[in-house]
Write a protein that holds these residues in place. Structure first.
Motif, PDB file in Angstrom:
ATOM      1  N   ASN A   1      14.039 -21.798  45.686  1.00 51.56           N
ATOM      2  CA  ASN A   1      14.684 -21.870  47.162  1.00 51.56           C
ATOM      3  C   ASN A   1      13.407 -21.684  48.079  1.00 51.56           C
ATOM      4  O   ASN A   1      13.669 -20.820  49.246  1.00 51.56           O
ATOM      5  N   VAL A   2      12.318 -22.175  47.877  1.00 51.73           N
ATOM      6  CA  VAL A   2      11.244 -22.204  48.775  1.00 51.73           C
ATOM      7  C   VAL A   2      11.589 -23.116  49.925  1.00 51.73           C
ATOM      8  O   VAL A   2      11.558 -24.176  49.800  1.00 51.73           O
ATOM      9  N   ARG A   3      11.256 -22.492  50.992  1.00 48.80           N
ATOM     10  CA  ARG A   3      11.616 -23.276  52.309  1.00 48.80           C
ATOM     11  C   ARG A   3      10.325 -23.918  53.107  1.00 48.80           C
ATOM     12  O   ARG A   3      10.383 -24.894  53.383  1.00 48.80           O
ATOM     13  N   TYR A   4       9.171 -23.367  52.661  1.00 47.74           N
ATOM     14  CA  TYR A   4       8.011 -23.815  53.143  1.00 47.74           C
ATOM     15  C   TYR A   4       6.874 -23.280  52.531  1.00 47.74           C
ATOM     16  O   TYR A   4       6.872 -22.057  51.836  1.00 47.74           O
ATOM     17  N   LEU A   5       5.716 -23.973  52.558  1.00 48.81           N
ATOM     18  CA  LEU A   5       4.405 -23.496  52.089  1.00 48.81           C
ATOM     19  C   LEU A   5       3.424 -23.526  53.055  1.00 48.81           C
ATOM     20  O   LEU A   5       3.401 -23.869  54.066  1.00 48.81           O
ATOM     21  N   LEU A   6       2.359 -22.829  52.810  1.00 47.84           N
ATOM     22  CA  LEU A   6       1.173 -22.792  53.783  1.00 47.84           C
ATOM     23  C   LEU A   6      -0.056 -23.097  53.183  1.00 47.84           C
ATOM     24  O   LEU A   6      -0.425 -23.008  51.882  1.00 47.84           O
ATOM     25  N   THR A   7      -1.039 -23.940  54.051  1.00 50.91           N
ATOM     26  CA  THR A   7      -2.321 -24.206  53.737  1.00 50.91           C
ATOM     27  C   THR A   7      -3.239 -24.357  54.982  1.00 50.91           C
ATOM     28  O   THR A   7      -2.580 -24.494  56.073  1.00 50.91           O
ATOM     29  N   TYR A   8      -4.421 -24.015  54.642  1.00 54.16           N
ATOM     30  CA  TYR A   8      -5.282 -24.340  55.930  1.00 54.16           C
ATOM     31  C   TYR A   8      -6.100 -25.476  55.857  1.00 54.16           C
ATOM     32  O   TYR A   8      -6.938 -25.804  56.357  1.00 54.16           O
ATOM     33  N   GLY A   9      -5.687 -26.385  54.883  1.00 58.12           N
ATOM     34  CA  GLY A   9      -6.408 -27.745  54.588  1.00 58.12           C
ATOM     35  C   GLY A   9      -5.500 -28.843  55.008  1.00 58.12           C
ATOM     36  O   GLY A   9      -4.488 -28.620  56.021  1.00 58.12           O
ATOM     37  N   ARG A  10      -5.580 -30.019  54.799  1.00 57.01           N
ATOM     38  CA  ARG A  10      -4.791 -31.288  55.194  1.00 57.01           C
ATOM     39  C   ARG A  10      -4.612 -31.907  53.996  1.00 57.01           C
ATOM     40  O   ARG A  10      -5.115 -31.979  52.973  1.00 57.01           O
ATOM     41  N   LEU A  11      -3.593 -32.663  54.165  1.00 53.10           N
ATOM     42  CA  LEU A  11      -3.044 -33.747  53.066  1.00 53.10           C
ATOM     43  C   LEU A  11      -4.292 -34.739  52.781  1.00 53.10           C
ATOM     44  O   LEU A  11      -4.717 -35.300  53.697  1.00 53.10           O
ATOM     45  N   LEU A  12      -4.605 -34.914  51.677  1.00 53.41           N
ATOM     46  CA  LEU A  12      -5.483 -36.219  51.069  1.00 53.41           C
ATOM     47  C   LEU A  12      -4.877 -37.465  51.289  1.00 53.41           C
ATOM     48  O   LEU A  12      -3.461 -37.314  50.680  1.00 53.41           O
ATOM     49  N   ASP A  13      -5.313 -38.551  51.863  1.00 52.05           N
ATOM     50  CA  ASP A  13      -4.791 -39.821  51.698  1.00 52.05           C
ATOM     51  C   ASP A  13      -4.708 -40.425  50.296  1.00 52.05           C
ATOM     52  O   ASP A  13      -5.664 -40.016  49.385  1.00 52.05           O
TER      53      ASP A  13
END
Length: 85
Positions: free
Chosen positions: A51-63
């Protein structure tokens, strides 16, 4: 130096997504996914089960068409089984 995390809605996570930096659970400490690794079905199942609602990253989504790939970006299931000699 403190990195500014980007919040990702867990419902927006899709099979095959990759990020330029590690992705962490909502506590910002425990890693969910290493950088440039692809989201697999078991990742999606874990998000739902826990039941994870959100995740965190300091990166960006790769195309998905990006040439930015890791030399070792594969799963063990993709390796060919070899008979011992």
């Amino acid at each position: 130096m403190t990195s500014q995390f980007n919040r990702i809605n867990a419902q927006d996570i899709k099979l095959g997504m990759r990020f330029t930096a590690p992705v962490f659970f909502d506590d910002g400490e425990n890693m969910f996914l290493a950088e440039e690794k692809s989201i697999k079905n078991y990742h999606l199942l874990a998000l739902k089960r826990w039941n994870v609602r959100y995740l965190l990253t300091y990166g960006r989504l790769l195309d998905s068409n990006s040439d930015e790939t890791s030399e070792y970006d594969y799963d063990l299931e993709e390796l060919e089984e070899v008979e011992p000699a």
